[in-house]
Enzyme design. Sequence first.
Site, PDB file in Angstrom:
ATOM      1  N   LYS A   1       4.242   0.873   9.281  1.00  0.00           N
ATOM      2  CA  LYS A   1       4.367   2.163   8.606  1.00  0.00           C
ATOM      3  C   LYS A   1       3.683   3.269   9.397  1.00  0.00           C
ATOM      4  CE  LYS A   1       3.038   0.132   4.836  1.00  0.00           C
ATOM      5  NZ  LYS A   1       2.466  -0.102   3.512  1.00  0.00           N
TER       6      LYS A   1
ATOM      7  N   GLU B   1       0.872  -1.163   0.000  1.00  0.00           N
ATOM      8  CA  GLU B   1       0.000   0.000   0.000  1.00  0.00           C
ATOM      9  C   GLU B   1       0.919   1.225   0.000  1.00  0.00           C
ATOM     10  OE1 GLU B   1      -2.753   0.196   3.279  1.00  0.00           O
ATOM     11  OE2 GLU B   1      -3.514   2.141   2.579  1.00  0.00           O
TER      12      GLU B   1
ATOM     13  N   ARG C   1       5.056 -12.737   9.836  1.00  0.00           N
ATOM     14  CA  ARG C   1       5.743 -11.497   9.483  1.00  0.00           C
ATOM     15  C   ARG C   1       7.050 -11.392  10.250  1.00  0.00           C
ATOM     16  NH1 ARG C   1       2.098  -7.572   9.203  1.00  0.00           N
ATOM     17  NH2 ARG C   1       3.503  -5.853   9.570  1.00  0.00           N
TER      18      ARG C   1
HETATM   19  P1  ATP Z   1       2.595  -2.069   7.913  1.00  0.00           P
HETATM   20  O1  ATP Z   1       1.837  -2.720   9.018  1.00  0.00           O
HETATM   21  O2  ATP Z   1       4.037  -1.866   8.187  1.00  0.00           O
HETATM   22  O3  ATP Z   1       1.941  -0.850   7.363  1.00  0.00           O
HETATM   23  P2  ATP Z   1       1.415  -3.541   5.867  1.00  0.00           P
HETATM   24  O4  ATP Z   1       1.259  -5.009   5.934  1.00  0.00           O
HETATM   25  O5  ATP Z   1       0.218  -2.708   6.059  1.00  0.00           O
HETATM   26  O6  ATP Z   1       2.605  -3.145   6.783  1.00  0.00           O
HETATM   27  P3  ATP Z   1       1.620  -3.379   3.060  1.00  0.00           P
HETATM   28  O7  ATP Z   1       2.117  -2.269   2.226  1.00  0.00           O
HETATM   29  O8  ATP Z   1       0.186  -3.689   3.024  1.00  0.00           O
HETATM   30  O9  ATP Z   1       2.083  -3.093   4.524  1.00  0.00           O
HETATM   31  O10 ATP Z   1       2.484  -4.688   2.807  1.00  0.00           O
HETATM   32  C1  ATP Z   1       2.888  -5.193   1.555  1.00  0.00           C
HETATM   33  C2  ATP Z   1       3.268  -6.627   1.743  1.00  0.00           C
HETATM   34  O11 ATP Z   1       4.349  -6.739   2.656  1.00  0.00           O
HETATM   35  C3  ATP Z   1       2.122  -7.430   2.321  1.00  0.00           C
HETATM   36  O12 ATP Z   1       2.012  -8.638   1.612  1.00  0.00           O
HETATM   37  C4  ATP Z   1       2.515  -7.639   3.740  1.00  0.00           C
HETATM   38  O13 ATP Z   1       1.987  -8.831   4.233  1.00  0.00           O
HETATM   39  C5  ATP Z   1       4.045  -7.659   3.671  1.00  0.00           C
HETATM   40  N1  ATP Z   1       4.630  -7.245   4.945  1.00  0.00           N
HETATM   41  C6  ATP Z   1       4.393  -6.101   5.631  1.00  0.00           C
HETATM   42  N2  ATP Z   1       5.059  -6.088   6.802  1.00  0.00           N
HETATM   43  C7  ATP Z   1       5.761  -7.249   6.857  1.00  0.00           C
HETATM   44  C8  ATP Z   1       6.653  -7.831   7.821  1.00  0.00           C
HETATM   45  N3  ATP Z   1       6.950  -7.221   8.972  1.00  0.00           N
HETATM   46  N4  ATP Z   1       7.171  -9.045   7.533  1.00  0.00           N
HETATM   47  C9  ATP Z   1       6.877  -9.668   6.383  1.00  0.00           C
HETATM   48  N5  ATP Z   1       6.059  -9.184   5.439  1.00  0.00           N
HETATM   49  C10 ATP Z   1       5.494  -7.986   5.662  1.00  0.00           C
HETATM   50 MG    MG Z   2      -1.522  -2.705   4.924  1.00  0.00          MG
END
Ligand code: ATP
Ligand code: MG
Length: 557
Positions: free
Chosen positions: A268, A34, A258
């Site tokens: 983020k 995102e 994760r």
């Molecule tokens: P955040 O909670 O940091 O905002 P998010 O999951 O909302 O992370 P996205 O941009 O939606 O962030 O994530 C893109 C991809 O990266 C998704 O498939 C998500 O599952 C993966 N991802 C995000 N954080 C992690 C992590 N700590 N470890 C492994 N994969 C991750």
């Molecule tokens: Mg997200």
Amino acid sequence: MEKEKGPNFLEEIIAEDVAAGKHGGRVLTRFPPEPNGYLHIGHSKSICLNFGLASKFGGVTNLRFDDTNPVTEDTEYVESIKEDIKWLGFNWANEFYASDYFEQLYEFAVELIKKDLAYVDDSSAEEIAAAKGTPTTPGKDSPFRSRSVEENLDLFSRMRNGEFKEGEKVLRAKIDMASPNMHLRDPLMYRIKHAHHHRTGDKWCIYPMYDFAHGQSDSIEKITHSICTLEFEVHKPLYEWFIDKLGIFPSKQYEFARLNMTYTVMSKRKLLQLVNEKHVDGWDDPRMPTISGLRRRGYTPESIRMFAEKIGVARRENIIDVGLLEFCIREDLNKTAMRGMVVLDPVKLVIENYPEGQTEVLKGENNPEAEDKGGYRDIPFGKELWIEREDFREVAEKKYFRLAPGLMVRLKHAYIIKCESFTKDASDRVTEIRCTYVPESKSGNDTSGINVKGTLHWVAAHAAAPVEVRLYDRLFRVEDPSSEEGDFKDYINPESLHVISSAMAEPTVALAKAGDKFQFLRKGYFCADKNSVSGKPVFNRTVTLKDTWAKEERKGA
Ligand code: ATP
Ligand code: MG
């Protein structure tokens, strides 16, 4: 540390699918960020996994921006995400945006309404939440659940046309208000947002929810293996319900744990707070766990990929010691970084028997780990030098092998010296150390027969260049700031940055350009920062030579 690793569980699943000829043996994954922030080291796990798995099976990976929330998203983030993925060494097959599918998603929604599987609900957010029930008690049907298909079609198109205010109406899937899975209790599909979108502008005022956008986007792209983190496991039945009811390409979702890492936060939303509230100097502050922060700190793509390989992939949540990431960058930089000498806390040393006005140029290998030693650099030497204040003691104790009156040490790449005397100022601070050198002890041609235990780094005063050095410590004082009581920001380490404004560097080091990487002998690995100006470089310490953190902690305990 080196463990033999067999195929991980995702590799096994894909291998089985390929062997069974599923989707004609085709493998297509996607990385779906995102664009609401910069990528962090957690994302790099997902990136290495998605791109790595696909290429292992002859497949490719799409980059898809999951841009369904206009309020938090921005093109600055889109650009940084692309830069970071490329920098990590991966190439996507296609660059897609969920927002490109808005029209198609709208049509999917209309189709579900026509099948009487979706309805427009006028209830407020509070009413919907109150009727949701709890995991152990069923929810209640909305009073708008039995609207006719015609009325729903009419209301939904009027939602799209902007006839309603935010919160006045939502579109919901008609599934089961008593389902044990809360995500199946008539989940929201669309909400009204009169907001400008960074790509679609003001074209839309209704936006699909994650659950109605993600699986359908996977399906539109014919993704074979949709890999995501464990928190989406409970969404999987809904992912499959939409695909099943729409009868579209059957993408499948798989979950993994994760990445969590000690002494940092990995969301983020939290990282954005650190940036906005100026606890750090932007998303690429070298203390941030972002890819751009790690890059500025001096991390290499190779070290991050090595880290992803070492942590592996599993379905059990855990927290990885940041020491493992540091191990990986040391491994890499030891093989690749140029060597140099920089004195961080200089004190003057005078060689009494070295002729006044004489200088010479010595040779130092650029990298003793490299095949040809990385070539050799010129190191000026003279009568007056800078050495590290902490390398001198007024009185030699037992087992002390550095400099003190009467003791001998080797100056790296140069001569053996003996400390004769020293001077102090009124505040009891050492101002000058006086030594004699042994002319026949020159490195590479030592006929002195003298053995010394200590070797010091140094810089010749006549050729020294002042440089700025930034030493970093953990950004947080505790292992897992997010799990502590109160706000995670209460646990910020107030001493995470220590700036030395005039360290003394040998001439080669002073020529560094932003991004150049060095091992400063005995001091750690350093990377020239983007704040460097010609003639006055600024260096970030990437990592110390050894793990001093564990030792410090034991001392403190
Ligand atoms: P955040 O909670 O940091 O905002 P998010 O999951 O909302 O992370 P996205 O941009 O939606 O962030 O994530 C893109 C991809 O990266 C998704 O498939 C998500 O599952 C993966 N991802 C995000 N954080 C992690 C992590 N700590 N470890 C492994 N994969 C991750
Ligand atoms: Mg997200």
